[in-house]
Design an enzyme around this catalytic site. Structure first.
Site, PDB file in Angstrom:
ATOM      1  N   LYS A  52      37.361  50.832 -37.427  1.00  0.00           N
ATOM      2  CA  LYS A  52      38.393  51.777 -36.978  1.00  0.00           C
ATOM      3  C   LYS A  52      38.008  52.409 -35.632  1.00  0.00           C
ATOM      4  O   LYS A  52      37.016  53.141 -35.552  1.00  0.00           O
ATOM      5  CB  LYS A  52      38.595  52.901 -37.997  1.00  0.00           C
ATOM      6  CG  LYS A  52      39.820  53.752 -37.632  1.00  0.00           C
ATOM      7  CD  LYS A  52      39.833  55.113 -38.256  1.00  0.00           C
ATOM      8  CE  LYS A  52      39.217  56.178 -37.405  1.00  0.00           C
ATOM      9  NZ  LYS A  52      39.970  56.565 -36.206  1.00  0.00           N
ATOM     10  N   GLU A  62      25.003  57.294 -35.572  1.00  0.00           N
ATOM     11  CA  GLU A  62      24.679  57.520 -34.156  1.00  0.00           C
ATOM     12  C   GLU A  62      25.493  58.736 -33.737  1.00  0.00           C
ATOM     13  O   GLU A  62      26.710  58.636 -33.561  1.00  0.00           O
ATOM     14  CB  GLU A  62      25.103  56.319 -33.299  1.00  0.00           C
ATOM     15  CG  GLU A  62      24.477  55.001 -33.686  1.00  0.00           C
ATOM     16  CD  GLU A  62      23.154  54.750 -32.994  1.00  0.00           C
ATOM     17  OE1 GLU A  62      22.631  55.657 -32.329  1.00  0.00           O
ATOM     18  OE2 GLU A  62      22.648  53.626 -33.133  1.00  0.00           O
ATOM     19  N   CYS A  65      26.903  60.217 -25.249  1.00  0.00           N
ATOM     20  CA  CYS A  65      26.050  60.876 -26.256  1.00  0.00           C
ATOM     21  C   CYS A  65      24.632  61.080 -25.724  1.00  0.00           C
ATOM     22  O   CYS A  65      23.974  62.055 -26.052  1.00  0.00           O
ATOM     23  CB  CYS A  65      26.023  60.060 -27.522  1.00  0.00           C
ATOM     24  SG  CYS A  65      25.653  58.336 -27.205  1.00  0.00           S
ATOM     25  N   GLU A  82      26.528  70.460 -27.319  1.00  0.00           N
ATOM     26  CA  GLU A  82      26.937  69.275 -26.557  1.00  0.00           C
ATOM     27  C   GLU A  82      28.295  69.559 -25.918  1.00  0.00           C
ATOM     28  O   GLU A  82      29.276  69.794 -26.621  1.00  0.00           O
ATOM     29  CB  GLU A  82      27.040  68.090 -27.525  1.00  0.00           C
ATOM     30  CG  GLU A  82      27.307  66.789 -26.837  1.00  0.00           C
ATOM     31  CD  GLU A  82      27.408  65.632 -27.821  1.00  0.00           C
ATOM     32  OE1 GLU A  82      28.022  65.798 -28.886  1.00  0.00           O
ATOM     33  OE2 GLU A  82      26.868  64.560 -27.508  1.00  0.00           O
TER      34      GLU A  82
HETATM   35  P1  NAP Z   1      34.317  62.233 -33.834  1.00  0.00           P
HETATM   36  O1  NAP Z   1      35.354  63.267 -33.807  1.00  0.00           O
HETATM   37  O2  NAP Z   1      33.190  62.390 -34.760  1.00  0.00           O
HETATM   38  O3  NAP Z   1      35.076  60.867 -34.146  1.00  0.00           O
HETATM   39  C1  NAP Z   1      34.423  59.626 -34.218  1.00  0.00           C
HETATM   40  C2  NAP Z   1      35.240  58.691 -35.060  1.00  0.00           C
HETATM   41  O4  NAP Z   1      35.292  59.157 -36.401  1.00  0.00           O
HETATM   42  C3  NAP Z   1      36.693  58.576 -34.619  1.00  0.00           C
HETATM   43  O5  NAP Z   1      37.131  57.259 -34.850  1.00  0.00           O
HETATM   44  C4  NAP Z   1      37.375  59.541 -35.556  1.00  0.00           C
HETATM   45  O6  NAP Z   1      38.742  59.301 -35.690  1.00  0.00           O
HETATM   46  C5  NAP Z   1      36.622  59.288 -36.843  1.00  0.00           C
HETATM   47  N1  NAP Z   1      36.656  60.359 -37.820  1.00  0.00           N
HETATM   48  C6  NAP Z   1      37.032  61.667 -37.681  1.00  0.00           C
HETATM   49  N2  NAP Z   1      36.878  62.333 -38.850  1.00  0.00           N
HETATM   50  C7  NAP Z   1      36.393  61.435 -39.744  1.00  0.00           C
HETATM   51  C8  NAP Z   1      36.014  61.516 -41.127  1.00  0.00           C
HETATM   52  N3  NAP Z   1      36.078  62.650 -41.813  1.00  0.00           N
HETATM   53  N4  NAP Z   1      35.530  60.408 -41.741  1.00  0.00           N
HETATM   54  C9  NAP Z   1      35.422  59.244 -41.042  1.00  0.00           C
HETATM   55  N5  NAP Z   1      35.779  59.111 -39.761  1.00  0.00           N
HETATM   56  C10 NAP Z   1      36.248  60.184 -39.109  1.00  0.00           C
HETATM   57  O7  NAP Z   1      33.661  61.986 -32.444  1.00  0.00           O
HETATM   58  P2  NAP Z   1      34.396  61.747 -31.072  1.00  0.00           P
HETATM   59  O8  NAP Z   1      34.920  63.061 -30.619  1.00  0.00           O
HETATM   60  O9  NAP Z   1      35.342  60.599 -31.179  1.00  0.00           O
HETATM   61  O10 NAP Z   1      33.199  61.241 -30.159  1.00  0.00           O
HETATM   62  C11 NAP Z   1      32.368  62.091 -29.496  1.00  0.00           C
HETATM   63  C12 NAP Z   1      31.060  62.245 -30.243  1.00  0.00           C
HETATM   64  O11 NAP Z   1      30.448  60.993 -30.485  1.00  0.00           O
HETATM   65  C13 NAP Z   1      30.044  63.034 -29.457  1.00  0.00           C
HETATM   66  O12 NAP Z   1      29.445  64.000 -30.254  1.00  0.00           O
HETATM   67  C14 NAP Z   1      29.027  61.985 -29.025  1.00  0.00           C
HETATM   68  O13 NAP Z   1      27.765  62.470 -28.773  1.00  0.00           O
HETATM   69  C15 NAP Z   1      29.075  61.030 -30.139  1.00  0.00           C
HETATM   70  N6  NAP Z   1      28.621  59.713 -29.718  1.00  0.00           N
HETATM   71  C16 NAP Z   1      27.409  59.277 -30.156  1.00  0.00           C
HETATM   72  C17 NAP Z   1      26.920  58.054 -29.761  1.00  0.00           C
HETATM   73  C18 NAP Z   1      25.585  57.576 -30.232  1.00  0.00           C
HETATM   74  O14 NAP Z   1      25.317  56.402 -30.108  1.00  0.00           O
HETATM   75  N7  NAP Z   1      24.749  58.420 -30.766  1.00  0.00           N
HETATM   76  C19 NAP Z   1      27.682  57.238 -28.914  1.00  0.00           C
HETATM   77  C20 NAP Z   1      28.920  57.702 -28.494  1.00  0.00           C
HETATM   78  C21 NAP Z   1      29.377  58.953 -28.913  1.00  0.00           C
HETATM   79  P3  NAP Z   1      39.769  60.053 -34.683  1.00  0.00           P
HETATM   80  O15 NAP Z   1      39.289  59.810 -33.317  1.00  0.00           O
HETATM   81  O16 NAP Z   1      41.042  59.419 -34.900  1.00  0.00           O
HETATM   82  O17 NAP Z   1      39.707  61.497 -35.068  1.00  0.00           O
END
Ligand code: NAP
Ligand code: MG
Length: 507
Positions: free
Chosen positions: A212, A286, A320, A417
């Site tokens: 997804k 991650e 990230c 962050e």
């Molecule tokens: P996010 O809000 O956690 O969303 C990530 C993914 O999870 C999206 O596809 C989101 O769907 C989905 N999601 C939301 N709530 C969920 C739930 N309860 N259960 C399962 N899936 C769910 O993060 P983001 O805002 O998209 O991305 C930014 C974050 O990602 C930052 O904190 C960044 O540091 C982190 N990141 C980490 C890495 C790494 O390798 N460590 C790499 C890239 C990014 P929707 O988008 O449709 O809400």
């Protein structure tokens, strides 16, 4: 000696062996052309995208669709199906069927060929994928063109090579077998690349997937589904379903999913960890980061300035592992700040599709609001804000490259962050103090060290609690290197040989 090695001909028992043919190594790092303006003018995106389940494009059971927009123009690009629990269940069942019928039985060498084919088609479609990525997510075309798309192809290429060599992947010839059905959820900052990070090792190790993408950036994952169709993978081996957080939650808690791989925020990661607790599911997370980029006084300062800029302004700081905390040795603080003030004025902010753009659009209105809120908190708490005086486009979501000085450890901008083009600068006097400050965070994903002294690089980096430490460079990625965090940045490693382990069970 010199002449025999340079002649490329090996002498064996007095006979002359055939010349060693130098096979050109595929270069995934450069691309010698940029999309011409007319390419984007005539760029057509299908107005509606269904769910890719069992090798077919199917309408969502709810009949609901949501819009994905271009964050640089706020214009709608397409509408995308919203998968509910029943759709998630259909995707997982399609994956299960594909596992039993085709993928589990397929000889590893054959499996590898499919993964190679995906890599090759990504390369062929590189131009189109780069434009699509920049339109849907807002990142500068030079980054999607030179980083995201070539690295995505490189990931499939790298893991394809492992498919028939898994017996040699682990010490002592330990045998391993695939887990089965993987539920994979990815964020919006590197949509195609994160899809590659998830799918390539899973497929190469013999698993089947339901993936997804994030709500704001679904298009390249859907285009990748078409590429997977074109590569003729057996139906159901890869299923791509779109939707919001609820769809992701339904996927990770589906009882038939044996392995969950998540990249995203720490907050959602914790929720997923709870959902998986006690189920026996394998999990890798991650999550977020607040990396320290440490600049010692003996570092080549101009080079370090470029590293600082790349560390925090690359992909608008939606990274990230961004070097979002600059720790600079007190003796060169004023020099670094002066040079950085000048350098951020030269960054070109604007149209992501202009190949000269350095900083594109913020991914969404919500993310822009979050950045503004945290920047306001920095000013209120007493830090000093410096911003590029660049003009921002009248439409779309943009934020000027910024940094804070006079930052105290207690400030929110030093701990949270921001995930935007905003750097927090602090100082240190000794290597011990640098290490202590760098580790004083709940995160532990990455770090950078800038110094002229090799011994200092080793001494300091060994003491940093960070999954990746770059020395005299920053934000360099390679499919052969493991990537992942400590502490609240998550657990498990993706990439390299380590990345195979997450998708295999020892037998
Ligand atoms: P996010 O809000 O956690 O969303 C990530 C993914 O999870 C999206 O596809 C989101 O769907 C989905 N999601 C939301 N709530 C969920 C739930 N309860 N259960 C399962 N899936 C769910 O993060 P983001 O805002 O998209 O991305 C930014 C974050 O990602 C930052 O904190 C960044 O540091 C982190 N990141 C980490 C890495 C790494 O390798 N460590 C790499 C890239 C990014 P929707 O988008 O449709 O809400
Ligand atoms: Mg979008």
């Amino acid at each position: 000696m010199a002449s025999s090695s340079s002649s490329n001909v090996k002498k064996m028992n007095g006979r002359q062996a055939s010349p060693v043919v130098q096979t050109p190594v595929p270069d995934f790092t450069t691309w010698d052309y940029a999309p011409a303006p007319e390419a984007t003018d005539h760029f057509k995106i299908a107005p509606r995208w269904e769910l890719f389940i069992g090798g077919k494009w199917v309408a969502p059971k709810s009949g609901l669709y949501f819009d994905t927009i271009n964050p640089a123009t706020e214009q709608k690009l397409a509408e995308v199906a919203e998968a509910n629990e029943a759709d998630v269940d259909a995707a997982v069942r399609a994956a299960e069927k594909a596992y039993e019928k085709y993928w589990r039985k397929m000889p590893p060498k054959e499996r590898g060929k499919y993964v190679y084919r995906i890599s090759r088609i990504i390369q062929e479609r590189a131009r189109e994928l780069a434009v699509l990525e920049s339109m849907d997510g807002g990142k500068p075309i030079k980054e999607s063109r030179d980083v995201d798309v070539p690295l995505a192809a490189a990931h499939f290429f790298y893991y394809a090579g492992w498919a028939d060599k898994l017996d040699y992947a682990f010490p002592g010839g330990r045998k391993a077998q695939p887990i089965g059905i993987c539920g994979q959820v990815i964020p919006w900052n590197f949509p195609l690349l994160m899809a590659a990070w998830k799918l390539a090792p899973a497929l190469a190790t013999g698993n089947v997937c339901v993936l997804k993408p994030a709500e704001t950036t679904p298009l390249t994952a859907l285009r990748l589904a078409q590429i997977i169709e074109e590569a003729d993978l057996p139906p159901g081996v890869v299923n791509i379903i779109t939707g919001a957080g609820k769809t992701g939650a339904a996927l990770v808690s589906h009882p038939k999913v044996g392995k969950v791989a998540f990249t995203g925020s720490t907050e959602v990661g914790k929720r997923i960890q709870k959902a998986c607790a006690g189920t026996g599911k394998r999990l890798t997370l991650e999550l977020g980061g607040k990396a320290a980029n440490i600049v010692f006084a003996d570092a080549p300062i101009d080079q370090a300035i470029e590293g600082i800029v790349n560390g925090i302004y690359f992909n608008q700081g939606h990274v990230c592992c961004a070097g979002s905390r600059l720790l600079v040795e007190e003796a060169v603080h004023d020099l670094v700040v002066r040079k950085l003030t000048h350098r951020i004025r030269t960054l070109r902010v604007g149209d992501p599709l202009d190949k000269n753009t350095d900083v594109g659009a913020i991914n969404s209105k919500e993310q822009l609001q979050k950045i503004r809120m945290l920047v306001d908190s920095g000013v209120e708490e007493g830090a000093t804000l410096t911003q590029s005086p660049c003009a921002l486009p009248g439409r779309g979501f943009f934020f000027a490259p910024s940094f804070f000085t006079n930052v105290a450890q207690s400030h929110r901008i030093a701990n949270e962050e921001i995930f935007g083009p905003v750097l927090a600068i602090q100082t240190f006097r000794t290597p011990d103090e640098a290490v202590e400050k760098a580790n004083n965070t709940m995160y532990g994903l990455s770090a950078g060290v800038w110094t002229d002294k090799g011994s200092k690089i080793f001494k300091v980096s060994q003491r940093l609690r960070a999954g990746v430490v770059w020395a005299n460079t920053y934000n360099k990625f390679d499919p052969t290197s493991p990537f992942g965090g400590y502490k609240e940045s998550g657990f498990g490693r993706e990439g390299g040989r380590h990345g195979l382990g997450a998708y295999l069970e020892a037998v």
